[in-house]
Design a protein around this motif. Structure first.
Motif, PDB file in Angstrom:
ATOM      1  N   HIS A 139     -16.730  -2.895   2.801  1.00  0.00           N
ATOM      2  CA  HIS A 139     -16.342  -4.222   3.279  1.00  0.00           C
ATOM      3  C   HIS A 139     -17.031  -4.492   4.614  1.00  0.00           C
ATOM      4  O   HIS A 139     -16.749  -3.811   5.607  1.00  0.00           O
ATOM      5  CB  HIS A 139     -14.820  -4.310   3.458  1.00  0.00           C
ATOM      6  N   PRO A 140     -17.940  -5.475   4.679  1.00  0.00           N
ATOM      7  CA  PRO A 140     -18.587  -5.811   5.955  1.00  0.00           C
ATOM      8  C   PRO A 140     -17.652  -6.667   6.806  1.00  0.00           C
ATOM      9  O   PRO A 140     -17.333  -7.792   6.441  1.00  0.00           O
ATOM     10  CB  PRO A 140     -19.828  -6.601   5.524  1.00  0.00           C
ATOM     11  N   THR A 141     -17.201  -6.131   7.915  1.00  0.00           N
ATOM     12  CA  THR A 141     -16.240  -6.846   8.754  1.00  0.00           C
ATOM     13  C   THR A 141     -16.900  -8.052   9.430  1.00  0.00           C
ATOM     14  O   THR A 141     -18.104  -8.065   9.663  1.00  0.00           O
ATOM     15  CB  THR A 141     -15.643  -5.911   9.816  1.00  0.00           C
ATOM     16  N   CYS A 142     -16.098  -9.038   9.758  1.00  0.00           N
ATOM     17  CA  CYS A 142     -16.626 -10.307  10.267  1.00  0.00           C
ATOM     18  C   CYS A 142     -17.450 -10.149  11.541  1.00  0.00           C
ATOM     19  O   CYS A 142     -18.527 -10.730  11.676  1.00  0.00           O
ATOM     20  CB  CYS A 142     -15.477 -11.283  10.518  1.00  0.00           C
ATOM     21  N   HIS A 143     -16.949  -9.375  12.502  1.00  0.00           N
ATOM     22  CA  HIS A 143     -17.673  -9.236  13.761  1.00  0.00           C
ATOM     23  C   HIS A 143     -18.986  -8.483  13.584  1.00  0.00           C
ATOM     24  O   HIS A 143     -20.002  -8.837  14.190  1.00  0.00           O
ATOM     25  CB  HIS A 143     -16.798  -8.551  14.818  1.00  0.00           C
ATOM     26  N   THR A 210     -14.413   1.383   2.493  1.00  0.00           N
ATOM     27  CA  THR A 210     -14.822   1.735   3.840  1.00  0.00           C
ATOM     28  C   THR A 210     -15.295   0.506   4.601  1.00  0.00           C
ATOM     29  O   THR A 210     -15.630  -0.526   4.010  1.00  0.00           O
ATOM     30  CB  THR A 210     -15.925   2.814   3.830  1.00  0.00           C
ATOM     31  N   ALA A 211     -15.317   0.628   5.922  1.00  0.00           N
ATOM     32  CA  ALA A 211     -15.779  -0.437   6.811  1.00  0.00           C
ATOM     33  C   ALA A 211     -16.039   0.194   8.174  1.00  0.00           C
ATOM     34  O   ALA A 211     -15.697   1.349   8.418  1.00  0.00           O
ATOM     35  CB  ALA A 211     -14.736  -1.553   6.924  1.00  0.00           C
ATOM     36  N   GLY A 212     -16.606  -0.602   9.073  1.00  0.00           N
ATOM     37  CA  GLY A 212     -16.909  -0.105  10.406  1.00  0.00           C
ATOM     38  C   GLY A 212     -15.875  -0.454  11.447  1.00  0.00           C
ATOM     39  O   GLY A 212     -16.078  -0.169  12.633  1.00  0.00           O
ATOM     40  N   ASP A 213     -14.744  -1.049  11.038  1.00  0.00           N
ATOM     41  CA  ASP A 213     -13.680  -1.420  11.972  1.00  0.00           C
ATOM     42  C   ASP A 213     -12.331  -0.931  11.462  1.00  0.00           C
ATOM     43  O   ASP A 213     -11.912  -1.305  10.360  1.00  0.00           O
ATOM     44  CB  ASP A 213     -13.628  -2.940  12.146  1.00  0.00           C
ATOM     45  N   SER A 214     -11.656  -0.140  12.266  1.00  0.00           N
ATOM     46  CA  SER A 214     -10.334   0.363  11.879  1.00  0.00           C
ATOM     47  C   SER A 214      -9.310  -0.752  11.733  1.00  0.00           C
ATOM     48  O   SER A 214      -8.360  -0.630  10.958  1.00  0.00           O
ATOM     49  CB  SER A 214      -9.842   1.382  12.912  1.00  0.00           C
ATOM     50  N   SER A 215      -9.491  -1.842  12.482  1.00  0.00           N
ATOM     51  CA  SER A 215      -8.534  -2.945  12.417  1.00  0.00           C
ATOM     52  C   SER A 215      -8.501  -3.565  11.028  1.00  0.00           C
ATOM     53  O   SER A 215      -7.422  -3.782  10.452  1.00  0.00           O
ATOM     54  CB  SER A 215      -8.878  -4.003  13.466  1.00  0.00           C
ATOM     55  N   CYS A 216      -9.666  -3.832  10.470  1.00  0.00           N
ATOM     56  CA  CYS A 216      -9.730  -4.411   9.124  1.00  0.00           C
ATOM     57  C   CYS A 216      -9.253  -3.412   8.075  1.00  0.00           C
ATOM     58  O   CYS A 216      -8.578  -3.779   7.116  1.00  0.00           O
ATOM     59  CB  CYS A 216     -11.153  -4.869   8.820  1.00  0.00           C
ATOM     60  N   LEU A 217      -9.610  -2.139   8.282  1.00  0.00           N
ATOM     61  CA  LEU A 217      -9.165  -1.109   7.346  1.00  0.00           C
ATOM     62  C   LEU A 217      -7.649  -0.951   7.383  1.00  0.00           C
ATOM     63  O   LEU A 217      -7.024  -0.678   6.356  1.00  0.00           O
ATOM     64  CB  LEU A 217      -9.841   0.223   7.666  1.00  0.00           C
ATOM     65  N   MET A 218      -7.051  -1.125   8.554  1.00  0.00           N
ATOM     66  CA  MET A 218      -5.592  -1.069   8.677  1.00  0.00           C
ATOM     67  C   MET A 218      -4.951  -2.178   7.852  1.00  0.00           C
ATOM     68  O   MET A 218      -3.969  -1.958   7.131  1.00  0.00           O
ATOM     69  CB  MET A 218      -5.199  -1.202  10.142  1.00  0.00           C
ATOM     70  N   HIS A 219      -5.521  -3.382   7.955  1.00  0.00           N
ATOM     71  CA  HIS A 219      -4.999  -4.539   7.223  1.00  0.00           C
ATOM     72  C   HIS A 219      -5.159  -4.346   5.715  1.00  0.00           C
ATOM     73  O   HIS A 219      -4.187  -4.487   4.960  1.00  0.00           O
ATOM     74  CB  HIS A 219      -5.758  -5.775   7.693  1.00  0.00           C
ATOM     75  N   ILE A 220      -6.365  -4.013   5.296  1.00  0.00           N
ATOM     76  CA  ILE A 220      -6.637  -3.825   3.870  1.00  0.00           C
ATOM     77  C   ILE A 220      -5.860  -2.630   3.327  1.00  0.00           C
ATOM     78  O   ILE A 220      -5.264  -2.684   2.253  1.00  0.00           O
ATOM     79  CB  ILE A 220      -8.154  -3.633   3.629  1.00  0.00           C
ATOM     80  N   GLY A 221      -5.860  -1.549   4.099  1.00  0.00           N
ATOM     81  CA  GLY A 221      -5.169  -0.339   3.655  1.00  0.00           C
ATOM     82  C   GLY A 221      -3.682  -0.531   3.501  1.00  0.00           C
ATOM     83  O   GLY A 221      -3.069   0.008   2.570  1.00  0.00           O
ATOM     84  N   GLY A 222      -3.094  -1.305   4.420  1.00  0.00           N
ATOM     85  CA  GLY A 222      -1.666  -1.577   4.303  1.00  0.00           C
ATOM     86  C   GLY A 222      -1.335  -2.317   3.021  1.00  0.00           C
ATOM     87  O   GLY A 222      -0.366  -1.995   2.327  1.00  0.00           O
ATOM     88  N   GLY A 223      -2.169  -3.299   2.703  1.00  0.00           N
ATOM     89  CA  GLY A 223      -1.955  -4.061   1.478  1.00  0.00           C
ATOM     90  C   GLY A 223      -2.139  -3.214   0.230  1.00  0.00           C
ATOM     91  O   GLY A 223      -1.330  -3.272  -0.706  1.00  0.00           O
ATOM     92  N   LEU A 224      -3.195  -2.400   0.216  1.00  0.00           N
ATOM     93  CA  LEU A 224      -3.458  -1.546  -0.945  1.00  0.00           C
ATOM     94  C   LEU A 224      -2.357  -0.518  -1.144  1.00  0.00           C
ATOM     95  O   LEU A 224      -1.993  -0.180  -2.268  1.00  0.00           O
ATOM     96  CB  LEU A 224      -4.811  -0.843  -0.773  1.00  0.00           C
ATOM     97  N   SER A 225      -1.811  -0.032  -0.028  1.00  0.00           N
ATOM     98  CA  SER A 225      -0.710   0.939  -0.106  1.00  0.00           C
ATOM     99  C   SER A 225       0.543   0.299  -0.687  1.00  0.00           C
ATOM    100  O   SER A 225       1.223   0.902  -1.533  1.00  0.00           O
ATOM    101  CB  SER A 225      -0.429   1.504   1.287  1.00  0.00           C
ATOM    102  N   ARG A 226       0.843  -0.917  -0.244  1.00  0.00           N
ATOM    103  CA  ARG A 226       2.038  -1.597  -0.759  1.00  0.00           C
ATOM    104  C   ARG A 226       1.927  -1.882  -2.245  1.00  0.00           C
ATOM    105  O   ARG A 226       2.941  -1.918  -2.955  1.00  0.00           O
ATOM    106  CB  ARG A 226       2.278  -2.895   0.023  1.00  0.00           C
TER     107      ARG A 226
END
Length: 250
Positions: A139-143, A210-226
């Motif tokens: 996932h290429p993060t926006c920034h 995977t991505a280069g920003d933990s913030s986006c991975l936190m958001h995506i990962g939380g959703g995938l976990s739920r």
């Protein structure tokens, strides 16, 4: 090369494995990595939420700390924070009339890099000797995509990882919906954007996003976990730092 690690708040407080992996990787490639212990928040969250004056002191401290480090380059496992250093620091200093600080901020920014930029553009590395036997989508993060314009550098690095199957993500350049406080202030919109991103991630059949920003991975990962999707999120640095031994434990 002597490289200073700009750890970022999120890596320091919540996702230290991304920072540790960055150091592990760069040291494996033969570089010296130092950690300036006086570093604090770069001020991005203050600027982004309208508190530019409060960010000024953080900008000044960041500049001082990484000037004193005396390194050839500064690296961070975050396109978002590197984007702030490059596009906000000098602007904040100028807004409050400190031209000297602005010039110093520009000098620090000129040698500050997101990890994939440092590897490909500065160190000239494509194959970092990684081994990661998993199905992975990126996932290429926006920034990183829009501010830093890292382009396909992360993908080029991932294609060289032994054992890794890289799966294309549909509409990859669409935002995941995090955006810092955007996810809090615009929760319904953020959730809808996340749902679209998760649908596409799951649709790849990947084990790992995977991505280069933990913030986006936190958001995506939380959703995938739920959703109990079975898809994990792993920072790009962790994949690139993985070897035959470490991947077996991942």
């Amino acid at each position: 090369m002597r490289i200073a690690l700009f750890v970022t708040c999120l890596a320091d407080a919540m996702f230290p494995r991304a920072a540790i992996a960055t150091v592990t990787l760069l040291e494996r490639l033969g570089h010296e990595v130092v950690f300036p212990e006086r570093q604090t928040c770069c001020g991005q969250m203050h600027v982004n939420t309208g508190y530019a004056r409060e960010a000024l002191g953080l900008v000044r401290r960041h500049v001082e700390v990484f000037e004193e480090a005396g390194c050839d380059a500064v690296v961070a496992p975050s396109g978002s924070c590197v984007g702030s250093v490059r596009h906000q620091h000098a602007a904040v200093a100028r807004r409050f009339g400190d031209e000297r600080l602005a010039a110093r901020a520009e000098a620090v920014a000129a040698r500050t890099y997101e990890l994939s930029e440092l590897l490909v553009d500065v160190l000239g590395v494509g194959d970092v000797g990684a081994y990661y036997p998993h199905r992975v989508t990126y996932h290429p993060t926006c920034h990183s995509l829009r501010m830093l314009r890292v382009g396909d550098k992360p993908l080029r690095l991932l294609r060289h990882v032994r054992g890794l199957t890289l799966l294309e993500l549909a509409d990859a350049d669409s935002c995941c919906g995090f955006g810092g406080t955007f996810a809090v202030k615009n929760a319904d919109t953020s959730t809808a954007m996340l749902a679209d991103k998760m649908t596409r991630v799951i649709g790849t059949g990947a084990e790992v996003c995977t991505a280069g920003d933990s913030s986006c991975l936190m958001h995506i990962g939380g959703g995938l976990s739920r959703l109990r999707s079975g898809v994990r999120t792993v920072h790009l640095a962790e994949i690139l730092a993985a070897t035959d031994t470490t991947a077996a434990r991942a």
